[in-house]
Design a protein around this motif. Structure first.
Motif, PDB file in Angstrom:
ATOM      1  N   LEU A 146      52.452  32.158  31.180  1.00 27.98           N
ATOM      2  CA  LEU A 146      53.459  30.843  31.202  1.00 27.98           C
ATOM      3  C   LEU A 146      53.872  30.364  32.536  1.00 27.98           C
ATOM      4  CD1 LEU A 146      56.235  32.156  28.585  1.00 27.98           C
ATOM      5  CD2 LEU A 146      54.483  30.174  28.235  1.00 27.98           C
ATOM      6  N   ARG A 147      53.834  31.272  33.714  1.00 31.13           N
ATOM      7  CA  ARG A 147      53.900  30.837  34.915  1.00 31.13           C
ATOM      8  C   ARG A 147      52.702  30.079  35.395  1.00 31.13           C
ATOM      9  NH1 ARG A 147      54.842  35.491  37.060  1.00 31.13           N
ATOM     10  NH2 ARG A 147      57.137  35.633  37.110  1.00 31.13           N
ATOM     11  N   GLY A 148      51.442  30.477  35.008  1.00 35.60           N
ATOM     12  CA  GLY A 148      50.455  29.742  35.309  1.00 35.60           C
ATOM     13  C   GLY A 148      50.129  28.199  34.870  1.00 35.60           C
ATOM     14  N   ASP A 149      50.915  27.995  33.630  1.00 34.98           N
ATOM     15  CA  ASP A 149      51.067  26.743  33.082  1.00 34.98           C
ATOM     16  C   ASP A 149      52.000  25.948  33.549  1.00 34.98           C
ATOM     17  OD1 ASP A 149      49.055  27.580  30.971  1.00 34.98           O
ATOM     18  OD2 ASP A 149      50.585  28.263  29.454  1.00 34.98           O
ATOM     19  N   ILE A 150      53.028  26.672  33.935  1.00 36.61           N
ATOM     20  CA  ILE A 150      54.142  25.871  34.783  1.00 36.61           C
ATOM     21  C   ILE A 150      53.651  25.438  36.078  1.00 36.61           C
ATOM     22  CG2 ILE A 150      56.421  26.152  35.898  1.00 36.61           C
ATOM     23  CD1 ILE A 150      57.284  28.033  33.324  1.00 36.61           C
ATOM     24  N   ARG A 151      53.012  26.136  36.714  1.00 36.68           N
ATOM     25  CA  ARG A 151      52.444  25.656  38.177  1.00 36.68           C
ATOM     26  C   ARG A 151      51.392  24.810  37.994  1.00 36.68           C
ATOM     27  NH1 ARG A 151      50.449  30.532  39.575  1.00 36.68           N
ATOM     28  NH2 ARG A 151      52.544  30.939  40.621  1.00 36.68           N
ATOM     29  N   ARG A 152      50.442  24.709  36.836  1.00 36.79           N
ATOM     30  CA  ARG A 152      49.428  23.653  36.910  1.00 36.79           C
ATOM     31  C   ARG A 152      50.312  22.229  36.405  1.00 36.79           C
ATOM     32  NH1 ARG A 152      48.492  21.723  32.073  1.00 36.79           N
ATOM     33  NH2 ARG A 152      49.013  23.742  30.977  1.00 36.79           N
ATOM     34  N   ILE A 153      51.194  22.421  35.616  1.00 37.03           N
ATOM     35  CA  ILE A 153      51.992  21.110  35.402  1.00 37.03           C
ATOM     36  C   ILE A 153      52.980  20.466  36.661  1.00 37.03           C
ATOM     37  CG2 ILE A 153      53.958  19.945  33.992  1.00 37.03           C
ATOM     38  CD1 ILE A 153      53.104  21.735  31.807  1.00 37.03           C
ATOM     39  N   GLU A 154      53.443  21.436  37.489  1.00 42.85           N
ATOM     40  CA  GLU A 154      54.355  21.155  38.663  1.00 42.85           C
ATOM     41  C   GLU A 154      53.585  20.564  39.642  1.00 42.85           C
ATOM     42  OE1 GLU A 154      58.390  23.782  37.908  1.00 42.85           O
ATOM     43  OE2 GLU A 154      56.613  24.439  39.349  1.00 42.85           O
ATOM     44  N   LYS A 155      52.265  21.499  39.968  1.00 41.40           N
ATOM     45  CA  LYS A 155      51.827  20.879  41.132  1.00 41.40           C
ATOM     46  C   LYS A 155      50.661  20.162  40.975  1.00 41.40           C
ATOM     47  CE  LYS A 155      52.445  25.265  44.089  1.00 41.40           C
ATOM     48  NZ  LYS A 155      52.817  24.460  45.038  1.00 41.40           N
ATOM     49  N   LYS A 156      50.017  20.084  39.862  1.00 35.77           N
ATOM     50  CA  LYS A 156      48.692  19.436  39.357  1.00 35.77           C
ATOM     51  C   LYS A 156      49.199  17.945  38.904  1.00 35.77           C
ATOM     52  CE  LYS A 156      45.288  22.791  39.743  1.00 35.77           C
ATOM     53  NZ  LYS A 156      43.970  23.455  38.985  1.00 35.77           N
ATOM     54  N   GLN A 157      49.680  18.142  37.629  1.00 31.65           N
ATOM     55  CA  GLN A 157      49.790  16.919  36.805  1.00 31.65           C
ATOM     56  C   GLN A 157      51.066  16.152  37.394  1.00 31.65           C
ATOM     57  OE1 GLN A 157      50.173  19.079  33.230  1.00 31.65           O
ATOM     58  NE2 GLN A 157      48.030  18.413  32.745  1.00 31.65           N
ATOM     59  N   ILE A 158      52.121  16.652  37.465  1.00 25.28           N
ATOM     60  CA  ILE A 158      53.276  15.993  37.927  1.00 25.28           C
ATOM     61  C   ILE A 158      53.119  15.871  39.391  1.00 25.28           C
ATOM     62  CG2 ILE A 158      56.062  16.237  38.618  1.00 25.28           C
ATOM     63  CD1 ILE A 158      56.068  17.950  36.197  1.00 25.28           C
TER      64      ILE A 158
END
Length: 573
Positions: A189-201
């Motif tokens: 879950l932390r990896g998914d959150i980091r992907r959304i925060e840093k890359k997509q958002i």
């Protein structure tokens, strides 16, 4: 056949008074060969010893040490239970302990003092403590002791009582396996959150900022939404699209954050205090007293990989140093791309085109003196010329919509690379010019006699033969630039860079961004860290890694140089 004189034979002849042979031996140059070999040996041994010291002081930090449970009974104080790692031991004099206010026997000469990592900084305020070994009694290594690495407050040392998974409590012998499964879920879950925060958002925010600057540029050009709605319509449409994407990602991110905060662990300190820690706050957990040699070895390599691939946390005293490695390598590559052609062209002009008179000699003297200027002076020049003058001019000409916020008129990786290129330029010039001077004149004349022009001779004959010397200059430039810190503090390096200079957003390489550097990271952790004992092994580990990075860069350049040398060796004869 003349007999070779050995150092033992020369010594015997010297004792016998045969000075003629000694003078002949000195004139032969063999003593200087031995002195040179001795100097090289000392330099090699010193280098290996330095690498060994940094490795021995830094790498054990990643080895999972056993947890020692004991009771600390200092005379005149209440017993204190402890659960800690023994980090180091040393012998200290009784007088030194007396000066520290400890009630030791002044008649005794030496005491053993231990440095313990007790963890639990949120409870005790510190996570390291010095103790006198004689007062640490009732020692044991409980098999169920756990180490929990947290995102904040360092490690937790204690015992696992229960794991709460989706509202259900798992205790007893099943607690540890339940924790491991829950931790793997949280890590995903932390990896998914980091992907959304840093890359997509992050990409959406970057695009929204570009749209804002484009709208601001239209306003600077005298266009308004009322007078030129067709110019603003595409920007508004793209902004609405990005806003819709952001809302969808925010909803997904909120759901992931609720999910990651669902599970927790109930733990207990060695003195019986109960704590509940959310699994979202944990990075890793292990039971060192139950780990065998193979498990500890795998854990060691896992922590080393985390160190070189993760981002720093806890004021750079925890986590990894990947941004610093990335910034160092990228800066050296940009510097090499800039300094190599300028250094070669300058050397080529001085050796092949310039009239060899007083002016040329003055230029060579200036170049040699430039190599001795302190590096901080180059940093001041880079700040004044590259950042304020050149960067500020670029902002005024091409980025007026960003004002008053600077784009290139602020320290960044481009200006740091140019500053170090200027710093290392004399090294490349001198090495290249020496390589050009070693090429026989007959080679040039033969090329000219075959009908080639001077430019063709330089391009097809002289420069290829001098390429090993050019690579030598580049190797020396890389070795110096990778370890410089003082000028970088003024022209681009920072303690913590939230984003890398290269990402997936156009134009992909962002030369204006600040960056992290291994040399500055060593300075920051070693001298600016609030937790000295936690930072000390990281200083050694980062220093060892910096040396490895420099060696890797140099080895790559040396391999290229050797291939070029072998390729053009036949042309030297």
């Amino acid at each position: 056949m003349e007999q070779t004189q050995t150092p033992q034979m020369i010594a015997q002849q010297l004792v016998a008074g045969d000075t003629t042979t000694v003078r002949a031996y000195v004139k032969s140059g063999q003593p200087w060969i031995w002195l040179t070999a001795a100097a090289i040996s000392v330099a090699f041994i010193t280098t290996v010893a330095l690498l060994g010291l940094t490795a021995a002081r830094g790498l054990p930090h990643f080895w999972p040490a056993d947890l020692l449970q004991a009771r600390y009974e200092q005379p005149g104080a209440a017993p204190v239970p402890m659960l800690a790692e023994v980090r180091s031991s040393e012998e200290v004099t009784a007088a030194r302990l007396l000066d520290a206010g400890l009630p030791v026997d002044p008649q005794r000469d030496l005491y053993e003092r231990l440095l313990l990592k007790i963890g639990n900084r949120d409870i005790g305020g510190v996570d390291f403590r010095y103790v006198v070994s004689d007062w640490l009694v009732d020692r044991q290594t409980p098999a169920d002791a756990v180490v929990l690495e947290r995102i904040e407050w360092g490690n937790f040392h204690g015992f696992l009582d229960a794991v709460v998974v989706d509202g259900n409590s798992v205790a007893g012998s099943e607690a540890w396996s339940a924790y491991q499964q829950a931790q793997r879920r949280v890590d995903a879950l932390r990896g998914d959150i980091r992907r959304i925060e840093k890359k997509q958002i992050g990409a959406i925010n970057y695009e929204l900022e570009r749209l804002r600057l484009q709208a601001r540029r239209l306003e600077i050009d005298g266009k308004t939404r009322e007078s030129h709605p067709e110019a603003f319509a595409p920007l508004d449409r793209r902004r609405d699209e990005q806003g819709a994407k952001y809302e969808a990602l925010r909803a997904e991110l909120n759901a992931l954050n609720r999910d990651i905060r669902r599970d927790s662990v109930r733990v207990r300190t060695v003195d019986g205090q109960q704590r509940t820690i959310a699994l979202a706050q944990l990075v890793h957990g292990y039971r060192p007293n139950r780990m065998g040699v193979l498990d500890k070895t795998l854990h060691f390599f896992g922590k080393v990989w985390e160190f070189v691939s993760d981002e720093p946390r806890e004021a750079n005293t925890e986590g990894g140093i990947f941004p610093a490695i990335f910034g160092t390598v990228l800066m050296v590559m940009i510097m090499s791309i800039v300094v190599t052609p300028f250094g070669i062209l300058a050397a080529l002009y001085l050796r092949e085109y310039a009239h060899q008179g007083a002016m040329t000699r003055a230029i060579r003297i200036a170049v040699n003196n430039l190599a001795g200027v302190p590096s901080i002076v180059f940093g001041m020049f880079g700040l004044g010329f590259f950042v304020y003058f050149l960067g500020g001019g670029i902002d005024r000409l091409f980025y007026p919509e960003a004002a008053p916020a600077p784009v290139f008129g602020t320290p960044g990786i481009l200006w740091a690379s140019l500053t170090l290129a200027l710093l290392t330029l004399p090294v490349v010039i001198v090495a290249t010019e020496e390589g050009l001077a070693r090429i026989p004149r007959a080679t040039r004349e033969a090329s000219l006699a075959l009908g080639a022009t001077k430019a063709e001779t330089l391009w097809r004959v002289v420069l290829p033969m001098a390429s090993p010397a050019m690579m030598t200059g580049l190797i020396l430039a890389i070795a110096r630039a990778a370890g410089e810190v003082a000028p970088l503090m003024l022209v681009g390096v920072v303690k913590l860079a939230p984003t890398l200079p290269i990402d997936g957003n156009f134009p992909f390489i962002h030369f204006e961004r600040k960056f992290m550097h291994l040399g500055f990271h060593i300075y920051d952790v070693g001298f600016q860290s609030p937790n000295v004992e936690a930072a000390r092994p990281l200083v050694y580990a980062t220093s060892f890694l910096l040396v490895l990075v420099v060696v890797l860069l140099n080895v790559s350049a040396i391999m290229i140089r050797n291939r070029l040398r072998e390729r053009y060796k036949a042309l030297d004869h």
